[in-house]
Design an enzyme around this catalytic site. Structure first.
Site, PDB file in Angstrom:
ATOM      1  N   TYR A  11       0.846  -1.195   0.000  1.00 21.71           N
ATOM      2  CA  TYR A  11       0.000   0.000   0.000  1.00 21.71           C
ATOM      3  C   TYR A  11       0.888   1.254   0.000  1.00 21.71           C
ATOM      4  CZ  TYR A  11      -3.802  -3.221   1.355  1.00 21.71           C
ATOM      5  OH  TYR A  11      -4.713  -4.250   1.418  1.00 21.71           O
TER       6      TYR A  11
HETATM    7  N1  LIG Z   1      -6.473  -8.581   1.026  1.00 19.27           N
HETATM    8  C1  LIG Z   1      -6.787  -7.926  -0.056  1.00 19.27           C
HETATM    9  O1  LIG Z   1      -6.543  -8.374  -1.171  1.00 19.27           O
HETATM   10  C2  LIG Z   1      -7.460  -6.593   0.065  1.00 19.27           C
HETATM   11  C3  LIG Z   1      -8.057  -5.988  -1.056  1.00 19.27           C
HETATM   12  C4  LIG Z   1      -8.700  -4.759  -0.869  1.00 19.27           C
HETATM   13  C5  LIG Z   1      -8.733  -4.170   0.397  1.00 19.27           C
HETATM   14  N2  LIG Z   1      -8.120  -4.776   1.459  1.00 19.27           N
HETATM   15  C6  LIG Z   1      -8.187  -4.209   2.835  1.00 19.27           C
HETATM   16  O2  LIG Z   1      -9.531  -3.861   3.101  1.00 19.27           O
HETATM   17  C7  LIG Z   1      -9.599  -2.477   3.462  1.00 19.27           C
HETATM   18  C8  LIG Z   1     -10.899  -1.896   2.976  1.00 19.27           C
HETATM   19  O3  LIG Z   1     -10.993  -2.005   1.573  1.00 19.27           O
HETATM   20  P1  LIG Z   1     -11.798  -0.977   0.706  1.00 19.27           P
HETATM   21  O4  LIG Z   1     -11.337   0.410   0.997  1.00 19.27           O
HETATM   22  O5  LIG Z   1     -11.756  -1.477  -0.687  1.00 19.27           O
HETATM   23  O6  LIG Z   1     -13.244  -1.218   1.313  1.00 19.27           O
HETATM   24  P2  LIG Z   1     -14.650  -0.686   1.573  1.00 19.27           P
HETATM   25  O7  LIG Z   1     -14.721  -0.362   3.024  1.00 19.27           O
HETATM   26  O8  LIG Z   1     -15.562  -1.708   1.006  1.00 19.27           O
HETATM   27  O9  LIG Z   1     -14.844   0.615   0.675  1.00 19.27           O
HETATM   28  C9  LIG Z   1     -14.274   1.845   0.923  1.00 19.27           C
HETATM   29  C10 LIG Z   1     -15.056   2.884   0.157  1.00 19.27           C
HETATM   30  O10 LIG Z   1     -16.344   3.029   0.780  1.00 19.27           O
HETATM   31  C11 LIG Z   1     -16.567   4.391   1.107  1.00 19.27           C
HETATM   32  N3  LIG Z   1     -17.242   4.469   2.400  1.00 19.27           N
HETATM   33  C12 LIG Z   1     -16.864   3.890   3.555  1.00 19.27           C
HETATM   34  N4  LIG Z   1     -17.733   4.197   4.544  1.00 19.27           N
HETATM   35  C13 LIG Z   1     -18.683   4.982   3.980  1.00 19.27           C
HETATM   36  C14 LIG Z   1     -19.827   5.641   4.499  1.00 19.27           C
HETATM   37  N5  LIG Z   1     -20.193   5.519   5.766  1.00 19.27           N
HETATM   38  N6  LIG Z   1     -20.564   6.374   3.642  1.00 19.27           N
HETATM   39  C15 LIG Z   1     -20.205   6.515   2.333  1.00 19.27           C
HETATM   40  N7  LIG Z   1     -19.117   5.922   1.802  1.00 19.27           N
HETATM   41  C16 LIG Z   1     -18.360   5.171   2.628  1.00 19.27           C
HETATM   42  C17 LIG Z   1     -15.199   5.002   1.201  1.00 19.27           C
HETATM   43  O11 LIG Z   1     -15.282   6.382   0.906  1.00 19.27           O
HETATM   44  P3  LIG Z   1     -14.656   7.467   1.913  1.00 19.27           P
HETATM   45  O12 LIG Z   1     -13.191   7.340   1.768  1.00 19.27           O
HETATM   46  O13 LIG Z   1     -15.231   8.740   1.420  1.00 19.27           O
HETATM   47  O14 LIG Z   1     -15.125   7.095   3.289  1.00 19.27           O
HETATM   48  C18 LIG Z   1     -14.405   4.235   0.169  1.00 19.27           C
HETATM   49  O15 LIG Z   1     -14.531   4.814  -1.107  1.00 19.27           O
HETATM   50  C19 LIG Z   1      -8.342  -1.856   2.849  1.00 19.27           C
HETATM   51  O16 LIG Z   1      -7.962  -0.664   3.485  1.00 19.27           O
HETATM   52  C20 LIG Z   1      -7.349  -2.957   3.034  1.00 19.27           C
HETATM   53  O17 LIG Z   1      -6.839  -2.932   4.362  1.00 19.27           O
HETATM   54  C21 LIG Z   1      -7.500  -5.973   1.297  1.00 19.27           C
END
Ligand SMILES: NC(=O)c1ccc[n+]([C@@H]2O[C@H](COP(=O)([O-])OP(=O)(O)OC[C@H]3O[C@@H](n4cnc5c(N)ncnc54)[C@H](OP(=O)(O)O)[C@@H]3O)[C@@H](O)[C@H]2O)c1
Length: 324
Positions: free
Chosen positions: A59
């Site tokens: 990251y």
């Molecule tokens: N192991 C793997 O292969 C893998 C792959 C992907 C991710 N990850 C891990 O999973 C974590 C989360 O992944 P992700 O960021 O893809 O997941 P997510 O939580 O599904 O999505 C994040 C998105 O949702 C929005 N969001 C979150 N809360 C919200 C709310 N209350 N209202 C409106 N929009 C909201 C965020 O916007 P805002 O920024 O505006 O809040 C952001 O654009 C990563 O940080 C990482 O640690 C792991």
């Protein structure tokens, strides 16, 4: 905050894990928070009782680990820190990626240096490596535990047969085994229910889903999916089959139920996941303190059995996404 025992580890984690993919530098992805904003989010997370943080060496090319490590300075012991290895860190160095003993040992040292820590609580393989025998990877990981550099081992997205192979290999060789599975699981992507989740339940493996809000696709009406900076540019989000099968209708039902209960769509998506048997802590990704607070408040949103049935009904199986 609610806490739960992570799988069979005996270690307690908050039921919301903060994903740190959005910390580091906007040079990596335009939606990533710069250092001070990332640290402010970690401060607020700790205020809210979150003690579980997930990052990866890749990251922001290591900057996420550095920011997290600095943000936790002086209070690291109370926190559970998870990072990952697998994806190449340097395109000119073929040994900066994969899961060979060389890569695992060197990348772990690099991660600990950036985090400014002697030990990481959970060290995860980010993907399966077809080029390294699993015996080699498990032996290298077990040695890292013996050397006190890692407390627990975890894995991320792969086929269930590969995960079963890894667990059986460790057992056969008397090595530490994976205690967690970090998989792609949310209301718009449920293929993990077929094989991986039953395996994890049977084996006592903790489940910590990534992209629990379908990268934002569950947090707003589908017509607005691309309306945020990340929604517009996150190629991974566009590649997942979130709006295929019954996805649009699931999204509309989330909107409807959120309005009925007077809560946010994101909170319905998280409440659904938090209610699933075997799910310990969704790894929420956000760049906003308000959205982080929404996630924690989702712990108070209760769904009835008929709410769950209504949300799940339109889902149709989709292509596997998140690993291949
Ligand atoms: N192991 C793997 O292969 C893998 C792959 C992907 C991710 N990850 C891990 O999973 C974590 C989360 O992944 P992700 O960021 O893809 O997941 P997510 O939580 O599904 O999505 C994040 C998105 O949702 C929005 N969001 C979150 N809360 C919200 C709310 N209350 N209202 C409106 N929009 C909201 C965020 O916007 P805002 O920024 O505006 O809040 C952001 O654009 C990563 O940080 C990482 O640690 C792991």
């Amino acid at each position: 905050m609610e806490y739960t025992t992570l799988g069979d580890t005996g270690m307690e984690v908050s039921r919301i894990c903060l994903g740190c993919m959005s910390f580091g530098t906007s040079d990596w992805r335009d939606w990533v928070l710069d250092e001070e904003e990332g640290k402010a989010l970690v401060d607020r997370a700790i205020d809210l009782g979150i003690n579980f943080f997930d990052t990866a060496n890749m990251y922001s090319n290591g900057e996420s680990e550095r920011v997290l490590g600095e943000a936790l300075e002086g209070r690291r012991e109370e926190q559970v820190v998870a990072t990952k290895v697998y994806h190449p860190m340097d395109e000119d160095d073929p040994n900066s990626g994969g899961l060979s003993r060389k890569t695992v040992e060197q990348e772990l040292e690099n991660s600990l240096d950036r985090l400014g820590m002697d030990t990481v609580d959970l060290y995860q393989i980010h993907r399966w490596d077809d080029d390294t025998p699993i015996e080699t990877t498990m032996a290298a990981l077990d040695d890292a535990v013996r050397r006190g550099k890692v407390r627990y081992l975890g894995a991320s997205s792969m086929w269930a047969h590969q995960f079963a192979d890894a667990l059986a290999t460790s057992d056969l060789l008397g090595l530490d085994r994976f205690v967690t599975m970090q998989n792609h699981y949310n209301l718009l992507y449920r293929e993990e229910e077929r094989e991986m989740l039953p395996l994890c339940r049977k084996e006592g493996v903790g489940v910590i889903p990534w992209s629990p809000l379908a990268r934002g696709w569950l947090a707003r009406p589908h017509e607005e999916a691309r309306s945020t900076a990340r929604g517009a540019s996150d190629e991974h989000a566009h590649g997942h089959p979130y709006l295929e099968g019954g996805g649009r209708e699931v999204n509309e039902r989330v909107q409807e139920l959120a309005a009925e209960k007077g809560v946010k769509m994101a909170q319905i998506g998280l409440a659904w996941l938090l209610d699933k048997d075997g799910v310990d802590a969704p790894i929420v990704g956000t760049t906003s303190i308000e959205h982080l607070e929404d996630a924690v408040e989702a712990l108070d949103v209760k769904l009835s059995a008929s709410d769950v049935e209504y949300l799940e009904e339109p889902y149709e199986p989709v292509r596997v996404s998140g690993h291949e």
